[in-house]
Design an enzyme around this catalytic site. Structure first.
Site, PDB file in Angstrom:
ATOM      1  N   ALA A   9       0.843  -1.074  -0.060  1.00 46.02           N
ATOM      2  CA  ALA A   9      -0.190   0.022   0.158  1.00 46.02           C
ATOM      3  C   ALA A   9       1.048   1.268  -0.027  1.00 46.02           C
ATOM      4  O   ALA A   9       0.558   2.320   0.566  1.00 46.02           O
ATOM      5  CB  ALA A   9      -0.831  -0.023   1.200  1.00 46.02           C
ATOM      6  N   ALA A  10       2.190   1.132  -0.710  1.00 44.22           N
ATOM      7  CA  ALA A  10       3.035   2.191  -0.688  1.00 44.22           C
ATOM      8  C   ALA A  10       2.802   3.198  -1.956  1.00 44.22           C
ATOM      9  O   ALA A  10       3.418   4.381  -2.046  1.00 44.22           O
ATOM     10  CB  ALA A  10       4.249   1.816  -0.526  1.00 44.22           C
ATOM     11  N   ARG A  15      -3.073   9.149 -10.327  1.00 46.85           N
ATOM     12  CA  ARG A  15      -4.147   9.190 -11.231  1.00 46.85           C
ATOM     13  C   ARG A  15      -5.508   9.525 -10.517  1.00 46.85           C
ATOM     14  O   ARG A  15      -6.480   9.807 -11.012  1.00 46.85           O
ATOM     15  CB  ARG A  15      -4.350   8.053 -12.180  1.00 46.85           C
ATOM     16  CG  ARG A  15      -3.472   8.128 -13.502  1.00 46.85           C
ATOM     17  CD  ARG A  15      -3.574   6.971 -14.362  1.00 46.85           C
ATOM     18  NE  ARG A  15      -2.877   5.914 -13.630  1.00 46.85           N
ATOM     19  CZ  ARG A  15      -3.344   4.547 -13.818  1.00 46.85           C
ATOM     20  NH1 ARG A  15      -4.137   4.083 -14.825  1.00 46.85           N
ATOM     21  NH2 ARG A  15      -2.433   3.531 -13.282  1.00 46.85           N
ATOM     22  N   GLY A  78       9.464  -0.502  -6.622  1.00 49.54           N
ATOM     23  CA  GLY A  78       8.765  -1.567  -6.907  1.00 49.54           C
ATOM     24  C   GLY A  78       8.340  -2.631  -5.996  1.00 49.54           C
ATOM     25  O   GLY A  78       8.325  -2.423  -4.740  1.00 49.54           O
ATOM     26  N   ASP A 102      -4.997  -1.569  -2.867  1.00 45.10           N
ATOM     27  CA  ASP A 102      -5.826  -0.855  -3.947  1.00 45.10           C
ATOM     28  C   ASP A 102      -6.736  -2.127  -4.549  1.00 45.10           C
ATOM     29  O   ASP A 102      -7.385  -1.549  -5.620  1.00 45.10           O
ATOM     30  CB  ASP A 102      -5.021   0.156  -4.562  1.00 45.10           C
ATOM     31  CG  ASP A 102      -4.034  -0.663  -5.613  1.00 45.10           C
ATOM     32  OD1 ASP A 102      -3.782  -1.944  -5.394  1.00 45.10           O
ATOM     33  OD2 ASP A 102      -3.426  -0.113  -6.311  1.00 45.10           O
ATOM     34  N   GLU A 152       6.233  -8.147 -17.732  1.00 41.86           N
ATOM     35  CA  GLU A 152       5.445  -6.895 -17.693  1.00 41.86           C
ATOM     36  C   GLU A 152       5.050  -6.426 -18.928  1.00 41.86           C
ATOM     37  O   GLU A 152       5.799  -6.266 -19.944  1.00 41.86           O
ATOM     38  CB  GLU A 152       6.164  -5.847 -16.649  1.00 41.86           C
ATOM     39  CG  GLU A 152       6.560  -6.312 -15.334  1.00 41.86           C
ATOM     40  CD  GLU A 152       5.074  -6.401 -14.596  1.00 41.86           C
ATOM     41  OE1 GLU A 152       4.354  -5.433 -14.630  1.00 41.86           O
ATOM     42  OE2 GLU A 152       4.838  -7.536 -14.171  1.00 41.86           O
ATOM     43  N   TYR A 386     -33.750  26.119  23.207  1.00 38.08           N
ATOM     44  CA  TYR A 386     -32.559  27.076  23.222  1.00 38.08           C
ATOM     45  C   TYR A 386     -32.670  28.193  23.545  1.00 38.08           C
ATOM     46  O   TYR A 386     -33.279  29.014  22.735  1.00 38.08           O
ATOM     47  CB  TYR A 386     -31.708  26.484  21.872  1.00 38.08           C
ATOM     48  CG  TYR A 386     -30.260  27.091  21.875  1.00 38.08           C
ATOM     49  CD1 TYR A 386     -29.480  26.776  22.904  1.00 38.08           C
ATOM     50  CD2 TYR A 386     -30.000  27.437  20.785  1.00 38.08           C
ATOM     51  CE1 TYR A 386     -28.116  27.082  22.721  1.00 38.08           C
ATOM     52  CE2 TYR A 386     -28.691  28.116  20.551  1.00 38.08           C
ATOM     53  CZ  TYR A 386     -27.606  27.737  21.627  1.00 38.08           C
ATOM     54  OH  TYR A 386     -26.519  28.389  21.404  1.00 38.08           O
TER      55      TYR A 386
END
Ligand code: UD1
Ligand code: CA
Length: 456
Positions: A9-10, A15, A78, A102, A152, A386
């Protein structure tokens, strides 16, 4: 089997175009990372480690209640580098599960299938067949169909780009092997990153087989990179919850126009929910409840046979059996209604209890009030609770009748079976069984003439 789950989660989430770290964006009012954590939390014998980097302080403080070890990756070099940060906390005999912070909708069953495939001799990899695999790492198989590596997108040859089996990034493997391979990662690739995906080739070289499995649906493994994807997964999640409710005997007029942002702790049968109803927080709904369109209900308890008409806003309220609410009613925190209470249109209730069978049907504000049973509060009644500094309570005892357009200036008590004449401003306690009114005497002026317009 002892499990160490590592949630990555780094990443920055550029975007999203947001000041908020990506994993704190929410689906159903719950951070993406919280969804992943909550799912992982169901695994037994599991230690959760969360790798944070961008906005680490914001993430850890927003989710400080998670029972997890936070690990900081100060530079995002990475996915392999991210897992390396946890390396020294992994025991050889652990089964390590890699999840993404994510990717919020991954199902527990899918994770369990994946974990079931891990052995000393096998790495378990979750892959997905995609119509549009662009951007994903591709699963490269030999002619025998065995996985030999992941390539990749940016490193792929034109032929490899045609592969439609994508890497979800989610995998599970024995700790000892993983640690060994993590030590061997390098950055000789187009992006100059430490790719976690390189461990696949290393595993194959070590005679560890790659066992793949797939999620039931693609949505389970979709990540959030922008707000369009976020909204897509929100709708997927909401539809899942809608189906879940319908399976439990709830009628939803339109499951596509239903939102549950929180939990329904107890759910009756034969509940009917019209369109655009939103539940937030923790709610409980009894049997045979009907909820009209465009209603928002938060942290409330709704009894059996309650009918809520359209356009109500209800928060921190308890609604007793057989009550009728709305349309256009607002129940604010600490509204407690006993059985068969009617709250009608344009009525606001706050910090008040209303006993059985009482009616507040039109245009009223009832705040800091104790209303007895069988009370009738006429249209336009206001409790003046009040004075600009202090809040005071109003007590309206059983059977009282408050005439329309009255103001009850608190602190004040209206006695049992008392009647308040319409249009009164009540500043003193009103005795039981009597008629109390405060009103200028009506008069008529004989011979009075209306002014007449002069012709110019
Ligand atoms: C990664 C996979 C790719 C896969 C895709 C699925 C690698 C090299 N590639 O690609 O094969 O198809 O996911 O979405 O693993 N993260 C960190 N620290 C880092 C980098 C990433 O914590 O230094 C986290 C991100 O926050 C994110 C996850 O790891 O949650 C994946 O990172 P991302 O950059 O989205 O990976 P991709 O390059 O898309
Ligand atoms: Ca990604």
């Amino acid at each position: 089997m002892k499990i160490t789950t590592i949630i990555l989660a780094a990443g920055k989430g550029t975007r999203m175009r947001s000041d908020r770290p990506k994993v704190l964006h929410e689906i159903a009012n719950r951070a993406l990372l919280q969804h992943v954590y909550d799912t992982a939390q169901h695994l037994e014998n599991n230690t959760i480690k969360i790798v944070v980097g961008h906005g680490a302080d914001l993430v850890t403080s927003a989710l400080k209640d998670l029972e997890a070890d936070w690990v900081e990756q100060t530079q995002q070099l990475g996915t392999g580098h991210a897992v390396q940060q946890v390396s020294d906390q992994i025991a050889d005999s652990d089964t390590v599960l890699i999840l993404y912070g994510d990717v919020p909708l991954l199902k527990l069953e899918t994770i369990q299938t994946l974990l079931g495939n891990v052995t000393d001799k096998a790495l378990a990899l979750l892959t997905v067949n995609l119509d549009q695999p662009f951007g994903y790492g591709r699963i490269v198989r030999n002619t025998a169909g065995q996985v030999i590596k992941i390539v990749e997108e940016k490193d792929a040859t034109p032929a490899e780009k045609l592969i439609t089996e994508g890497n979800t990034g989610i995998l599970a493997v024995q700790g000892q092997s993983l640690k060994k391979w993590l030590n061997q990662l390098n950055t000789s690739n187009v992006q100059g990153e430490y790719y976690l995906t390189d461990v696949i080739e290393m595993a194959v070289a070590d005679q560890i087989s790659i066992v793949t499995c797939q999620p039931e649906t693609e949505d389970e493994v979709l990540g959030v990179n922008n707000r369009i994807q976020l909204s897509h997964l929100e709708r997927v999640y909401q539809l899942q919850q809608a189906h879940n409710l319908m399976e439990q005997g709830v009628t939803l007029k339109d499951p596509l126009r239903f939102d549950q942002r929180g939990s329904i702790e107890s759910l009756g049968q034969d509940i009917e929910i019209d369109i655009n109803v939103i539940f937030e927080g923790k709610n409980s709904i009894g049997n045979h409840v009907k909820i009209g369109a465009n209603t928002q209900i938060k942290n409330s308890i709704i009894g059996d046979h309650v009918e809520i008409l359209a356009n109500c806003v209800i928060e921190d309220a308890v609604i007793g059996q057989g009550c009728k609410i709305g349309p256009f009613a607002r129940l604010r925190p600490e509204s407690v209604l006993a059985e068969e209470v009617h709250i009608g249109n344009f009525v606001e209730i706050k910090k008040s209890s209303v006993a059985a069978g009482s009616k507040i049907n039109h245009l009223s504000y009832i705040g800091d009030t104790t209303v007895g049973s069988k009370v009738n509060i006429g249209a336009g009644t206001i409790t003046c609770n009040y004075d600009g500094v202090n809040k005071s309570r109003t007590i309206i005892e059983d059977g009282a009748f408050i005439g329309s357009n009255s103001q009850l200036v608190a602190p004040v008590t209206i006695g049992k079976n008392a009647t308040i004449g319409a249009g009164s401003t009540i500043t003193k306690d009103s005795p039981e069984n009597q008629l109390t009114l405060s009103r200028a005497k009506q008069m008529s002026i004989p011979g009075w003439q209306r002014p007449v317009k002069q012709e110019k």
